[in-house]
Design a protein around this motif. Structure first.
Motif, mmCIF file in Angstrom:
data_model
loop_
_atom_site.group_PDB
_atom_site.id
_atom_site.type_symbol
_atom_site.label_atom_id
_atom_site.label_comp_id
_atom_site.label_asym_id
_atom_site.label_seq_id
_atom_site.Cartn_x
_atom_site.Cartn_y
_atom_site.Cartn_z
ATOM 1 N N TRP A 61 0.806 -1.225 0.000
ATOM 2 C CA TRP A 61 0.000 0.000 0.000
ATOM 3 C C TRP A 61 0.838 1.273 0.000
ATOM 4 O O TRP A 61 0.300 2.349 -0.234
ATOM 5 C CB TRP A 61 -0.911 0.026 1.230
ATOM 6 C CG TRP A 61 -1.920 -1.067 1.294
ATOM 7 C CD1 TRP A 61 -1.971 -2.086 2.194
ATOM 8 C CD2 TRP A 61 -3.028 -1.257 0.414
ATOM 9 N NE1 TRP A 61 -3.046 -2.899 1.939
ATOM 10 C CE2 TRP A 61 -3.722 -2.411 0.843
ATOM 11 C CE3 TRP A 61 -3.516 -0.560 -0.702
ATOM 12 C CZ2 TRP A 61 -4.867 -2.881 0.217
ATOM 13 C CZ3 TRP A 61 -4.661 -1.029 -1.330
ATOM 14 C CH2 TRP A 61 -5.310 -2.172 -0.872
ATOM 15 N N PHE A 62 2.153 1.173 0.233
ATOM 16 C CA PHE A 62 2.920 2.349 0.598
ATOM 17 C C PHE A 62 4.063 2.660 -0.364
ATOM 18 O O PHE A 62 4.624 1.769 -0.991
ATOM 19 C CB PHE A 62 3.488 2.177 2.009
ATOM 20 C CG PHE A 62 2.423 1.958 3.044
ATOM 21 C CD1 PHE A 62 1.706 3.032 3.547
ATOM 22 C CD2 PHE A 62 2.115 0.687 3.500
ATOM 23 C CE1 PHE A 62 0.700 2.839 4.486
ATOM 24 C CE2 PHE A 62 1.122 0.476 4.449
ATOM 25 C CZ PHE A 62 0.418 1.570 4.937
ATOM 26 N N PHE A 81 1.073 6.460 1.825
ATOM 27 C CA PHE A 81 0.417 5.600 0.842
ATOM 28 C C PHE A 81 0.913 5.922 -0.560
ATOM 29 O O PHE A 81 1.298 7.055 -0.871
ATOM 30 C CB PHE A 81 -1.094 5.788 0.890
ATOM 31 C CG PHE A 81 -1.749 5.131 2.071
ATOM 32 C CD1 PHE A 81 -2.041 3.778 2.056
ATOM 33 C CD2 PHE A 81 -2.079 5.871 3.203
ATOM 34 C CE1 PHE A 81 -2.640 3.161 3.143
ATOM 35 C CE2 PHE A 81 -2.683 5.266 4.291
ATOM 36 C CZ PHE A 81 -2.960 3.914 4.269
ATOM 37 N N LEU A 85 -4.471 5.063 -4.255
ATOM 38 C CA LEU A 85 -4.789 4.931 -2.843
ATOM 39 C C LEU A 85 -5.805 3.815 -2.619
ATOM 40 O O LEU A 85 -6.613 3.518 -3.509
ATOM 41 C CB LEU A 85 -5.380 6.244 -2.317
ATOM 42 C CG LEU A 85 -4.501 7.491 -2.377
ATOM 43 C CD1 LEU A 85 -5.306 8.702 -1.924
ATOM 44 C CD2 LEU A 85 -3.250 7.333 -1.544
#
Length: 248
Positions: A61-62, A81, A85
């Motif tokens: 996610w990042f 993030f 997103l």
């Protein structure tokens, strides 16, 4: 009233983004005008909070991880993030922006700032991206015992949206002790004013990024704000941060 006294509760509808639309934005706007911050109790359910906090350990996610002590920011860490997103965060960002843009425009008008913000977040992001601010800024923060966040302002480039949102994902007294959210306001030729907000799990706080207008005898003037988190006494604290301008 102070932000702790007037808590505008989100209605129990299906999604967090939809809940944003049911809030009393007249009251929230008045709180922001009066104090520079406003609390929304129970924007997220305990289950939604746990799901978001669990993302912290999921690398996909990042885009980056920041260890705060390495930069003098305090102690603890956070992860930004990546685009795209997660859907629930993208929807929250868009829903909040649409409601906050009129308040931001009114603030700029009162301060004599020419810049105006588009009605929709996509329009503002296009402005950021044209100025090479293309990195997403929503983030998850994690604190453990002894951690804290120094007073700061989340400024990432030329284009700055003047309001942002934080959501507490952990439960005080159960998951952690301490860790109050703090806002300071520096007023010209006066001592600074402090707000200490005792948030609960799922509560959101709206607050000024760096400045806001205050009415004076000769019209509106600018006061500068910073925010931070007091020392975590025990346990682990997670927070979602939603910033509307992107970073260089």
């Amino acid at each position: 009233m102070t932000p702790n006294a007037a808590r505008v509760t989100a209605a129990p509808v299906s999604s967090p983004a939809q809940r944003v639309g049911t809030l009393d934005w007249r009251q929230l706007g008045a709180e922001l005008d009066a104090w520079g911050c406003a609390v929304i109790p129970q924007l997220l359910s305990a289950h939604e909070c746990r799901e978001l906090a669990a993302m912290y350990s999921q690398d996909q996610w990042f885009r980056s991880r920041v260890v705060m002590a390495r930069h003098g920011f305090g102690r603890g860490e956070y992860r930004y993030f990546a685009y795209p997103l997660p859907a629930q965060i993208a929807q929250l960002r868009e829903a909040f922006y649409a409601r906050l843009a009129p308040i931001a425009n009114a603030w700029n008008q009162r301060l004599g700032i020419d810049a105006r913000f588009p009605a929709m977040h996509a329009g503002f992001l296009a402005r950021c991206h044209a100025a090479a601010q293309t990195q997403p800024t929503p983030l998850l923060l994690r604190y453990e015992a002894g951690d804290y966040n120094c007073l700061h302002q989340d400024l990432y480039g030329e284009h700055v949206f003047p309001l942002q949102v934080a959501v507490l994902l952990s439960q005080p007294g159960a998951d952690f002790e301490g860790g109050e959210f703090v806002v300071t306001e520096q007023r010209p030729r006066m001592q600074s004013r402090v707000e200490v907000l005792n948030l609960r799990q799922g509560d959101a706080v709206l607050f000024a990024v760096s400045h806001r207008p205050v009415d004076g005898a000769r019209g509106s003037y600018r006061v500068n704000l910073r925010h931070g988190v007091s020392r975590i006494r025990a346990g682990e604290r997670h927070t979602l941060g939603v910033i509307f301008h992107d970073a260089v």
